[in-house]
Design a protein around this motif. Sequence first.
Motif, PDB file in Angstrom:
ATOM      1  N   TRP A   8      33.837 134.187  82.323  1.00 14.99           N
ATOM      2  CA  TRP A   8      34.312 135.056  83.289  1.00 14.99           C
ATOM      3  C   TRP A   8      35.017 134.111  84.404  1.00 14.99           C
ATOM      4  O   TRP A   8      34.246 132.952  85.075  1.00 14.99           O
ATOM      5  N   ARG A  10      36.229 134.633  88.336  1.00 17.38           N
ATOM      6  CA  ARG A  10      36.137 135.632  89.207  1.00 17.38           C
ATOM      7  C   ARG A  10      36.671 135.163  90.842  1.00 17.38           C
ATOM      8  O   ARG A  10      36.068 134.436  91.241  1.00 17.38           O
ATOM      9  N   ASN A  11      37.730 135.628  91.154  1.00 22.23           N
ATOM     10  CA  ASN A  11      38.366 135.229  92.529  1.00 22.23           C
ATOM     11  C   ASN A  11      38.424 136.443  93.495  1.00 22.23           C
ATOM     12  O   ASN A  11      38.948 137.337  92.964  1.00 22.23           O
ATOM     13  N   GLU A  12      37.908 136.150  94.626  1.00 23.61           N
ATOM     14  CA  GLU A  12      37.953 137.430  95.442  1.00 23.61           C
ATOM     15  C   GLU A  12      39.356 137.898  95.565  1.00 23.61           C
ATOM     16  O   GLU A  12      40.408 136.868  95.820  1.00 23.61           O
ATOM     17  N   ASP A  16      39.581 140.216  87.836  1.00 23.39           N
ATOM     18  CA  ASP A  16      38.541 139.602  86.846  1.00 23.39           C
ATOM     19  C   ASP A  16      39.161 138.933  85.664  1.00 23.39           C
ATOM     20  O   ASP A  16      39.775 139.752  84.955  1.00 23.39           O
ATOM     21  N   CYS A  46      32.394 143.882  86.954  1.00 21.58           N
ATOM     22  CA  CYS A  46      33.858 143.960  87.182  1.00 21.58           C
ATOM     23  C   CYS A  46      34.177 145.293  87.957  1.00 21.58           C
ATOM     24  O   CYS A  46      33.639 146.414  87.693  1.00 21.58           O
ATOM     25  N   ILE A  50      41.079 144.356  84.317  1.00 20.82           N
ATOM     26  CA  ILE A  50      40.612 143.105  84.144  1.00 20.82           C
ATOM     27  C   ILE A  50      41.817 142.639  83.250  1.00 20.82           C
ATOM     28  O   ILE A  50      42.446 143.260  82.546  1.00 20.82           O
TER      29      ILE A  50
END
Length: 227
Positions: A8, A10-12, A16, A46, A50
């Motif tokens: 995965w 994941r970036n703020e 995702d 999540c 996505i």
Amino acid sequence: MKRKFWNWIRNEGEPDILILSGEISDETWFGDEVTPKMFKVELDKCEGDITVWINSPGGDVFAAAQIYNMLMDYPEGVTVKIDSLAASAASVVAMAGTEVLMSPVAMMMIHNPMTVAIGDSSEMKRAVAMLDEVKESIMNAYEIKTGMSRTRLSNLMDAESWFNASKAVELGFADKILFEDEEQKQPEAMMFSRAAVTNSLLSKLIPEKKTGTPIAQLEKRLNLIAH
């Protein structure tokens, strides 16, 4: 712990991204509670839409089925992007996309399921019946996505069919081609059957070792589902 074939990103503030790369479970998920549960726990983290990037020659059909079900059950949008290859079981996972996009240089392959069976003629007949049922279940996913008749889907699987991006879009396995300007003229759609794909190409795209799930495990799995 089996090899983890997913990752995965994941970036703020951004959707995702799930990366499915390589063989989908180099061992069967049958009898394994840890790996599917771990995948589900990570998916449940999540929020919002996505994106799933796929580059895989396939793998365990039950692993693919569970991933397909989890993605289909995901409450938000699922955009599938096929990077280079979505073959065999990986093509089943791709069918879970709310929208499926293929790179202009990507390929998709569908074929009949395979297994390993050892025993007498009765055991071989059971293996054939089992594979027929597995094929029917795979066709369910293809039929939902493409709207194609089961007879045609069965014929395509019998022929071990390879699709480039344009052909996949034409047949309904994909919705769009990545990076393509909608006003740009699409290239001619092409489909490659088993006869059209050379041994050289196959050796580059698919690992030499062809493994299958033993018939005893398949039968036990389906018996569990039936009960």
